[in-house]
Design an enzyme around this catalytic site. Structure first.
Site, PDB file in Angstrom:
ATOM      1  N   THR A  54     -24.908   2.587  -9.790  1.00  0.00           N
ATOM      2  CA  THR A  54     -23.691   2.298  -9.020  1.00  0.00           C
ATOM      3  C   THR A  54     -22.541   3.159  -9.538  1.00  0.00           C
ATOM      4  O   THR A  54     -22.423   3.398 -10.739  1.00  0.00           O
ATOM      5  CB  THR A  54     -23.308   0.806  -9.100  1.00  0.00           C
ATOM      6  OG1 THR A  54     -23.002   0.473 -10.459  1.00  0.00           O
ATOM      7  CG2 THR A  54     -24.450  -0.074  -8.616  1.00  0.00           C
ATOM      8  N   GLU A  55     -21.714   3.604  -8.608  1.00  0.00           N
ATOM      9  CA  GLU A  55     -20.611   4.510  -8.962  1.00  0.00           C
ATOM     10  C   GLU A  55     -19.244   3.881  -8.762  1.00  0.00           C
ATOM     11  O   GLU A  55     -18.233   4.462  -9.130  1.00  0.00           O
ATOM     12  CB  GLU A  55     -20.713   5.788  -8.107  1.00  0.00           C
ATOM     13  CG  GLU A  55     -21.936   6.614  -8.461  1.00  0.00           C
ATOM     14  CD  GLU A  55     -22.297   7.619  -7.378  1.00  0.00           C
ATOM     15  OE1 GLU A  55     -21.501   7.812  -6.428  1.00  0.00           O
ATOM     16  OE2 GLU A  55     -23.388   8.216  -7.483  1.00  0.00           O
ATOM     17  N   ASP A  81     -23.447 -10.293 -14.969  1.00  0.00           N
ATOM     18  CA  ASP A  81     -23.582 -11.226 -13.846  1.00  0.00           C
ATOM     19  C   ASP A  81     -22.829 -10.739 -12.604  1.00  0.00           C
ATOM     20  O   ASP A  81     -23.219 -11.057 -11.478  1.00  0.00           O
ATOM     21  CB  ASP A  81     -23.071 -12.612 -14.262  1.00  0.00           C
ATOM     22  CG  ASP A  81     -23.940 -13.226 -15.360  1.00  0.00           C
ATOM     23  OD1 ASP A  81     -25.164 -13.300 -15.156  1.00  0.00           O
ATOM     24  OD2 ASP A  81     -23.404 -13.615 -16.406  1.00  0.00           O
ATOM     25  N   GLY A  82     -21.763  -9.957 -12.794  1.00  0.00           N
ATOM     26  CA  GLY A  82     -20.959  -9.493 -11.661  1.00  0.00           C
ATOM     27  C   GLY A  82     -21.757  -8.660 -10.670  1.00  0.00           C
ATOM     28  O   GLY A  82     -21.544  -8.752  -9.457  1.00  0.00           O
ATOM     29  N   GLU A  86     -22.665  -9.353  -6.606  1.00  0.00           N
ATOM     30  CA  GLU A  86     -22.542  -8.384  -5.498  1.00  0.00           C
ATOM     31  C   GLU A  86     -23.827  -8.318  -4.685  1.00  0.00           C
ATOM     32  O   GLU A  86     -23.808  -8.291  -3.453  1.00  0.00           O
ATOM     33  CB  GLU A  86     -22.285  -6.967  -6.058  1.00  0.00           C
ATOM     34  CG  GLU A  86     -20.856  -6.600  -6.225  1.00  0.00           C
ATOM     35  CD  GLU A  86     -20.697  -5.082  -6.462  1.00  0.00           C
ATOM     36  OE1 GLU A  86     -21.415  -4.275  -5.827  1.00  0.00           O
ATOM     37  OE2 GLU A  86     -19.849  -4.729  -7.287  1.00  0.00           O
ATOM     38  N   ARG A 185     -13.804  -5.368 -22.854  1.00  0.00           N
ATOM     39  CA  ARG A 185     -15.220  -5.420 -22.503  1.00  0.00           C
ATOM     40  C   ARG A 185     -16.090  -4.523 -23.398  1.00  0.00           C
ATOM     41  O   ARG A 185     -17.278  -4.767 -23.550  1.00  0.00           O
ATOM     42  CB  ARG A 185     -15.453  -5.125 -21.028  1.00  0.00           C
ATOM     43  CG  ARG A 185     -14.925  -3.816 -20.524  1.00  0.00           C
ATOM     44  CD  ARG A 185     -15.137  -3.702 -19.015  1.00  0.00           C
ATOM     45  NE  ARG A 185     -16.493  -4.083 -18.662  1.00  0.00           N
ATOM     46  CZ  ARG A 185     -16.791  -4.981 -17.723  1.00  0.00           C
ATOM     47  NH1 ARG A 185     -15.841  -5.575 -17.059  1.00  0.00           N
ATOM     48  NH2 ARG A 185     -18.043  -5.266 -17.453  1.00  0.00           N
ATOM     49  N   GLY A 362     -17.957 -15.204 -12.591  1.00  0.00           N
ATOM     50  CA  GLY A 362     -17.209 -14.309 -13.472  1.00  0.00           C
ATOM     51  C   GLY A 362     -16.293 -13.324 -12.770  1.00  0.00           C
ATOM     52  O   GLY A 362     -15.585 -12.571 -13.413  1.00  0.00           O
TER      53      GLY A 362
END
Length: 372
Positions: A54-55, A81-82, A86, A185, A362
């Protein structure tokens, strides 16, 4: 040992997997870890992978919403989890969502918040582990090809959003920690410890009304009617809703336990007497993070939302003690008078003002009335 009532499917051999990987997730090591730890194990297990990197935000959402997925036997998410959130919501936007959602989904922990991976590791009977060991354990489950059902929770917001959630919905302290700690993060899981201490320093109280449909009748409550008085069709009260699967092709499942947010909750629901909270969290898995065993009773497919709320008035020391105990899942044993836990089938939260952040799996949401 499989848990009672769990029926497992097995992936075909050889198996074709689409791996959706976010190279930025967690401390930014997901791609390296995938190549070093995961790929050799999958090759050994005869699982062929197509890796999609993913970009940008929503990239995976668009990919699974629009792509022909028939060439893959399973979708693997290597991130936090994010990204799985999606993917789930992208799949639920497809006209053929009912068939597509039967395709097994796999989570491999590559983020800083790996709650579902930690929960699955726990359900599998494995010891509590983190980092590379957790990744190895989850990859091993994928190599064995075992899959089982998982509940999703349907959330509706006052502004008309319909979201599907696999982990939890929160408001107040826990959501503040989650979102405020985003800036750390790169620290991996330690970001949550730092975030907790910062949010403790500026402890806030949130005002609102919380209501729920208990999973089992509460003592002294009148028995619930079999059917809700006014079913909801896409947020509109109206005609009775046909059971899921009999509506128009591609129609989303009906929220049969809910009445529209504009109406009061049904009479057989419980309305919480307190209206000042430190946090409200509805979780459907055992773990809120790799080191937070929040709902020890939760299972993947238990038809239950595990609702926790902390009433205002708790001291910072007591709150910190609760969080430290949650690492071992012993926070309920402290019998803290401010903490309430109730298994529910549905809930509604109506904030008095749009203060604070709401989170789903989250990810941040605007603060507004919501039910699920």
């Amino acid at each position: 040992v499989s848990p009672p009532g769990a029926s497992y499917g097995v992936l075909p051999r050889p198996c074709r997997a689409l791996v959706l990987l976010n190279p930025q997730s967690g401390a930014g090591r997901a791609l390296d870890d995938f190549q070093a730890v995961v790929q050799p194990m999958l090759a050994e297990a005869d699982i062929a992978t197509t890796v999609f990197i993913t970009e940008r935000p929503h990239h995976a959402h668009e990919k699974v919403r629009d792509e022909d997925l028939s060439q893959w036997d399973t979708l693997v998410v290597m991130a936090g989890d994010g990204l799985l959130y999606e993917v789930v919501n992208g799949l639920m936007e497809r006209p053929d969502w009912e068939d597509t959602m039967k395709k097994p989904l796999c989570i491999l922990p590559g983020g800083s918040g790996n709650a579902l991976a930690a929960s699955i590791n726990h359900y599998a009977g494995n010891d509590h582990v983190a980092k590379k060991k957790l990744l190895t354990n989850c990859t091993f489950i994928l190599c064995k090809g075992l899959h089982t059902q998982m509940d999703l929770v349907s959330l509706s917001t006052a502004s008309g959003k319909r979201l599907f959630s696999f982990l939890g919905f929160g408001w107040g302290f826990i959501s503040d920690v989650d979102i405020d700690s985003e800036k750390y993060r790169r620290l991996g899981n330690a970001r949550f410890t730092l975030g907790t201490l910062q949010c403790l320093a500026k402890l806030r109280v949130y005002q609102g009304r919380l209501s729920y449909l208990p999973a089992s009748p509460e003592p002294g409550a009148s028995p619930a009617p079999r059917d809700p008085p006014v079913p909801v069709t896409n947020g509109q009260a109206g005609q009775a809703v046909p059971p899921a699967g009999t509506g128009a092709p591609g129609a989303l499942p009906s929220d049969s336990l809910l009445v529209p947010l504009s109406q009061p909750v049904p009479a057989h629901w419980t309305v919480v007497p307190e209206e000042e909270f430190v946090t409200v969290y509805a979780i459907y898995q055992s773990h809120l993070g790799t080191n937070l065993l929040m709902a020890p009773a939760a299972r993947l497919h238990d038809g239950c939302i595990h609702l926790f709320y902390l009433k205002a008035g708790i001291s910072r020391v007591a709150l910190l003690k609760l969080f430290l105990a949650m690492a071992r899942g012993t926070h309920l044993d402290l019998n803290c008078p401010h903490l309430r836990y109730v298994p529910v089938r549905a809930f509604r939260l109506e904030p008095r003002a749009a203060t604070g952040i709401m989170t789903v799996d989250g990810e941040a949401l605007a603060c507004e009335p919501v039910q699920g």
